[in-house]
Design an enzyme around this catalytic site. Structure first.
Site, PDB file in Angstrom:
ATOM      1  N   LYS A  50     -30.536   6.172  35.806  1.00  0.00           N
ATOM      2  CA  LYS A  50     -29.614   5.399  36.654  1.00  0.00           C
ATOM      3  C   LYS A  50     -28.249   5.342  35.971  1.00  0.00           C
ATOM      4  O   LYS A  50     -28.168   5.228  34.741  1.00  0.00           O
ATOM      5  CB  LYS A  50     -30.173   3.988  36.863  1.00  0.00           C
ATOM      6  CG  LYS A  50     -29.386   3.150  37.866  1.00  0.00           C
ATOM      7  CD  LYS A  50     -30.060   1.796  38.113  1.00  0.00           C
ATOM      8  CE  LYS A  50     -29.250   0.938  39.085  1.00  0.00           C
ATOM      9  NZ  LYS A  50     -29.872  -0.385  39.345  1.00  0.00           N
ATOM     10  N   SER A 124     -30.367  -1.582  44.269  1.00  0.00           N
ATOM     11  CA  SER A 124     -29.248  -0.775  43.862  1.00  0.00           C
ATOM     12  C   SER A 124     -29.620   0.569  43.226  1.00  0.00           C
ATOM     13  O   SER A 124     -28.773   1.455  43.157  1.00  0.00           O
ATOM     14  CB  SER A 124     -28.399  -1.567  42.861  1.00  0.00           C
ATOM     15  OG  SER A 124     -29.070  -1.703  41.631  1.00  0.00           O
ATOM     16  N   SER A 148     -33.686  -4.343  42.400  1.00  0.00           N
ATOM     17  CA  SER A 148     -33.039  -3.031  42.492  1.00  0.00           C
ATOM     18  C   SER A 148     -33.975  -1.849  42.277  1.00  0.00           C
ATOM     19  O   SER A 148     -33.587  -0.705  42.497  1.00  0.00           O
ATOM     20  CB  SER A 148     -31.900  -2.936  41.478  1.00  0.00           C
ATOM     21  OG  SER A 148     -30.796  -3.677  41.937  1.00  0.00           O
TER      22      SER A 148
END
Lengths: 448, 432
Positions: A50, A124, A148
């Protein structure tokens, strides 16, 4: 056998990695899974990272313009451990700016659902979920603050694991809200997650909150469903979820409905704490030393950083403003201090339930929305979508979102929660589930 | 009058408070890393030695050491602050609620907190440079209650505080930095960032006069922040807006609560208390004892060893050794020095060297030849009758004779002066 063992047992054809990254580049143009793909990858089991997790020498922006061009001089501990464990770095995955979002739309390049690109991927950790859904052999190192990992895992139909707070080092993670941030893993099976988890976990001197505790795998035969959480769900979600409960009953679980009336306050508490912390974390971005830089050093410092900070996205600005408000002296007791109390109350309450049971809920209260629909939501409505993912996140409980149904061609996810450090138990639960349920994927890039 | 201080001192840790960079680098920006530069993704790691030193200081200041101590973020934007927040302490500071005794008075200590230093700002005419070597250096801030009520008390307090810091292992050759709060009536004026004891006192003196003058002429003192200008020796109002400071404190989530109880730290010696009790027990001059011991651990140790043998002689030896910079003498040498001093021998580098080499010193074990000195004095008086007349009015002649005798017999000044005066007096008495 894990996909990792399977991959390692196979002969990898010449050009495998370059073909894989080329295919990925093509799809990435439509889906926006990656902020950067490592074309130099030539060995190892592919893992993605990420974009709020630092990889030495690789641009790391947390999908924020204010960090554009920032190349960290060090790697996150988890990244180092994955590389040492024989994994190959595939690229940086897209996300909502700094982790601020539930749908993957708070990014310069909106993340798209691999099942249907009109729909959101969730956020996210949007890119991590898309990549997991695209690639046959891959694990995604991602991160969750308030949901997320669970949210995009549910919308993209993959398995998303968020460990007990403190089990994976956060060193090298660009902070959203430090007391809530947890690095976690997405994959196509619980066993792959377990493998990567064991590679990454263990104490780290560089993260004071990281502990060396070995997780347990205490199976529970009872499942608690919190009624207040189901009350907030769409009918279609509830009816699907009830079918899941029936299947679990049939496989021997006892299902109990329990009232936790103040659980809805978890949303307010979460947003207050996370915004308070994030507004301090984002204070360091002043366009001064790294990332987006102003070169007009002639201006007074206040004018200088004010101008630089204009490049934050709207959601980041909202959280800076609200976060600064809730920790200001005049209202701190009304908001920030009270939110900390709610968190403690919730931990105590849920810990009591988790002694003898798992907690299960749908992961998201709605079916996957279209990008256009998600954009229409007001901030408060968007925050309400985290009702199910916030409780385990604010309490630091280990949890997994796993696919359990497909409605209108789109996957649905459920979320299983266990007590602190009983991380292997949720993995075992999902492994058990996987024996009787086949996950569906539209893509299988890199299949051998 | 109420004066309160916030005193900042650097802790002598090898490495910075939250990373392993050296605290003592010379070349600018050479001792920096992602942590003390506040790079995205970095996290603080607490230096346990800083915790130990701060605990020791807290004990020295009679404060309660919090069982668990934690940190907070103090948010403000300034170019010397890489994270735009400073990691410091507040309600869960390492030490809470102590006191320092000065004479018969007690000055309350509100808090002892550990915090990180910002980078160093180097201002040039048309630009500013930053040296991040200082960024993250471990500091302790000591916040007093506004209990100091005169300049004398302020000076005494600073001496006592510095002595306690010295005995806690702090390098006090580095100047203290303090924020000084002064109020003569209701409004509090804060003088920020004053460096050095003398400047703190001078700034306070100026501010007391300034506020006093305002009050005398019927004005009202305005609550404000001022700074001290060392050149003009005046405090000047800063241009900052007078609003309540708003730092938006939240607890520092990257640092867990630390178990202070598990950190082993000793209460430092309170030298002024030890000096006071020695002065009382042995009837010695307190001021001399304080001068010798408040900032000299070696001296205090020797005094404690020596007073039980021969209090007066021991203090004389310690004074001599202090002049010679030899607080490191072995205990047996020190005892021999006391024996010799007790017999009137002046402790010089030469005498010290001979005793250390185990050689006999002039007069052997008997010390100096007292009879020879007396004979010499009598002989001199006989030759120079004018001395009898002049010595009470003209000290020069007397001092000259003392100097001569010291050299000749390696005798201590005190002994020679005493004998000379005694013999002269006896002759004068007889003459009269």
């Amino acid at each position: 056998m894990t996909s990792i063992d399977e991959f390692r047992s196979k002969a990898i054809p010449d050009g495998y990695y370059s073909d894989l990254t080329a295919e990925l580049e093509k799809l990435n143009g439509q889906l926006n899974a990656f902020n950067g793909i490592n074309r130099l990858l030539d060995s190892g089991y592919p893992f993605s990272v990420k974009d709020n997790i630092c990889v030495k020498g690789v641009e790391t922006t947390a999908s924020s313009k204010i960090l554009s061009g920032y190349v960290p001089p060090f790697s996150a501990t988890v990244v180092d451990r994955m590389v040492e464990g024989g994994f190959g770095f595939l690229g940086k995955t897209n996300m909502d700016e700094f982790g601020f979002g539930t749908f993957g739309i708070n990014s310069e390049r909106i993340a798209r659902n691999p099942f249907n690109s009109e729909y959101v991927a969730g956020g996210s950790s949007s890119g991590a979920a898309i990549a997991t859904s695209l690639l046959r052999y891959h694990v995604a190192v991602s991160e969750s603050t308030g949901g997320s990992i669970s949210a995009p895992a549910a919308f993209c139909g993959v398995v998303g694991f968020t460990p007990t707070y403190g089990l994976l080092s956060r060193y090298g993670l660009i902070d959203y809200a430090n007391s809530l941030d947890k690095i976690g893993i997405m994959a196509r099976s619980a066993s792959d997650i377990r493998y990567a988890f064991d590679v990454m976990r263990g104490q780290d001197d560089y993260d004071t909150t990281c502990v060396s505790t070995t997780p347990t795998s205490e199976r529970k035969s009872r499942i608690v469903v919190i009624t207040q959480l189901l009350d907030g769900c769409d009918k279609a979600v509830v009816s699907s979820f009830e079918k899941l409960l029936d299947r679990l009953r049939n496989s021997g679980y006892r299902i109990d409905y329990v009232d936790v009336d103040f659980i809805t306050s978890a949303i307010q508490a979460y947003y207050i704490i996370s915004m308070a912390e994030s507004s301090t974390n984002l204070a360091k971005f002043t366009g001064f030393k790294y990332g987006y830089k102003l070169d007009r050093f002639i201006e007074p410092y206040n004018e200088f950083f004010t101008e630089a900070r204009d490049v934050f996205g709207p959601e980041a600005k909202r959280r800076i403003i609200l976060g600064t408000l809730v920790r200001s002296a005049s209202v701190r007791n009304r908001y920030y201090s009270k939110a900390l109390k709610v968190r403690t109350m919730l931990i105590n309450k849920l810990k009591g339930l988790l002694k003898e049971a798992f907690i299960l809920s749908p992961t998201m209260p709605i079916l996957t929305p279209k990008v256009s629909e998600a954009k229409e939501l007001s901030p408060v409505h968007a925050y309400a979508m985290d009702a199910m993912t916030i409780p385990p996140n604010i309490c630091g409980f280990p949890h997994i979102s796993f696919p359990y149904d497909y409605v209108g061609g789109m996957p649905l996810g459920a979320q299983i929660i266990s007590d602190h450090f009983n991380d292997y138990a949720v993995m075992d639960f999902v492994s058990e589930w996987e024996k009787g349920f086949d996950y569906r994927f539209k893509y299988n890039l890199g299949a051998l | 009058m109420r004066i309160g201080l916030e005193v900042h001192v650097a802790l002598p840790t090898k490495t910075k408070l939250f990373c392993s960079c050296s605290s003592h680098a010379k070349e600018v920006n050479s001792s920096i890393c992602p942590i003390c530069m506040g790079m995205p993704g970095s996290k603080p790691m607490l230096n346990k030695e800083a915790l130990r030193l701060a605990k020791s200081i807290s004990l020295g200041l009679n404060a309660t050491v919090n069982e668990t101590t934690s940190f907070i973020r103090k948010v403000y934007f300034y170019p010397d602050l890489p994270k735009s927040f400073q990691i410091t302490q507040l309600s869960h500071s390492i030490g809470i609620g102590g006191c320092v005794r000065i004479g018969s008075k007690t000055v309350g200590i509100r808090r002892i907190q550990i915090e990180e230093d910002p980078a160093k700002i180097i201002r040039e005419d048309d630009y500013t440079l930053l040296d991040f070597n200082r960024s993250g250096v471990a500091l302790v801030e000591i916040v007093t209650e506004p209990d100091i009520s005169s300049l004398d008390e302020l000076r005494e307090f600073l001496t006592e505080l510095r002595s306690i810091l010295y005995y806690s292992g702090i390098n006090i050759s580095e100047e203290v930095k303090a924020d000084v709060n002064i109020s003569l009536d209701n409004e509090r004026v804060e003088i920020k960032n004053v460096t050095g004891v003398n400047n703190v006192i001078a700034a306070a003196r100026y501010e007391i006069d300034r506020q006093g003058e305002i009050i005398r002429t019927g004005g009202r003192v305005r609550m404000e922040t001022r700074s001290y200008d060392e050149t003009s020796m005046k405090t000047v109002g800063s241009r900052e807006k007078e609003t309540e400071e708003e730092y938006g404190f939240i607890y520092e989530p990257d640092l867990t609560d630390f178990d202070s109880g598990s950190i082993k730290a000793d209460k430092p010696i309170i030298a002024s208390e030890v000096a006071g009790s020695i002065a009382e027990t042995y009837g010695l001059n307190l001021q001399t004892l304080r001068e010798l011991s408040l900032f000299d651990m070696g001296s205090l140790r020797l005094i404690q060893l020596g007073v039980v043998k021969d209090p007066k002689a021991a203090i004389g030896v310690v004074e001599s050794l202090k002049k010679l910079g030899r607080m490191d003498v072995k205990d047996d040498v020190f005892y021999k020095l006391i024996e010799n001093a007790a017999r009137g021998l002046q402790i010089t580098a030469d005498i010290l060297g001979r005793i250390e080499r185990d050689e006999t010193v002039s007069g052997g074990a008997k010390g100096i030849d007292q009879k020879a000195i007396d004979d010499d004095i009598i002989d001199t008086i006989n030759k120079r009758q004018d001395l009898l007349i002049e010595y009470r009015t003209n000290k020069k002649v007397f001092n000259f004779l003392v100097g001569m005798l010291i050299k000749k017999y390696s005798a201590s000044p005190r002994y020679v002066a005493e004998r000379l005066a005694a013999l002269l007096d006896s002759r004068i008495d007889r003459a009269e």
